[in-house]
Design an enzyme around this catalytic site. Structure first.
Site: not given
Lengths: 174, 174
Positions: A8, A10, A134
């Site tokens: 990922d 961000d 996240d």
């Protein structure tokens, strides 16, 4: 064939939280050393803030272009590439203005990742062996090995294997 | 859970060939009724053209914004959505300037496809059951059902199940 990893952007390799806090500082005087509370989203912690304000920032052209790189991510990904087929998988499709910014940001900070390994999507329906993210919503229906990359909002969750930083990723995967 | 379909953009729901021919017409006087020869790529058929010229056009901002919609694709995809989870999967990552153009084109012509179902990538490592594409390179390593959407360059290939148009897709899948 090398195993595939989806990584990922961000809060995993790029830091939007720091930029949000700077933007809130400039608009509302929020302290620059503001910390997001454990288990909460940024917008739940800032009294002047709202979900809409965070979305307004995210939709601004340029928001994703100058984010800071998460510590250790560049070296770690270069090392992972020696053993894995590494993909960057970001939910960019939510924000029309983010595509080019994210692409240029990757070209600047991760020039060793080929365009063939960049995926901008919505739902992360990728056929990979390991996913580093996240957001646990991205693990739903994923039958590989999920690694939850620690961020304030996910610190109270216990159902997934967790990594707190990029050194821990390397310790587990290399 | 609904089965997932990945649908390509160029030469499947959007027509870049027609636009190329118009651009070659304007630059070199190539006839507007020019046809790509069976089994060949466009750039192999145009004497003045070169691979580099095609790439130059593809890299122009705006190239992908006003392509014509392939006949029948809108109605067909709306029908497929009643039975399948439909994703648009385009190799946009090859062309930095294409992301926003493709996104806006989809918003205009396929507003019924959510941002969550739009994937701009390089290698198409998507976890889907059916893939509709005109490029067999995207079928390599794919263990679902590939449907080769006919385009001049692929007409001599025989190793994949073929669809010549969107009515044939509906006949097979609905």
């Amino acid at each position: 064939m090398m195993k595939r990893i989806a990584i990922d952007m961000d809060e995993v390799i790029a830091d939007p939280i720091k930029k949000f806090i700077e933007m809130f500082h400039n608009e509302y005087g929020t302290p620059l050393d503001f910390k997001v509370e454990t288990g909460k989203e940024l917008h739940e912690c800032l009294p002047e803030a709202s979900f809409e304000k965070v979305y307004e920032y995210l939709n601004q052209k340029g928001f994703f272009r100058d984010l800071e790189v998460i510590e250790g991510s560049q070296d770690a990904i270069r090392k992972l590439q020696t053993k894995y087929d590494v993909y960057i998988v970001s939910a960019a499709s939510e924000f029309r203005n983010s595509f080019t910014d994210k692409y240029d940001w990757l070209a600047e900070h991760f020039p060793f990742i080929s365009w063939e390994n960049i995926i901008f999507c919505g739902k992360k329906i990728v056929d990979v062996d390991i996913m580093i993210d996240d957001r646990i919503k991205n693990f739903v229906g994923f039958d590989g090995r999920p690694l939850l990359f620690s961020s304030p909002h996910n610190l109270l969750l216990t159902q997934y294997e967790r990594v707190d930083n990029w050194q821990q990723v390397l310790d587990k995967l290399m």
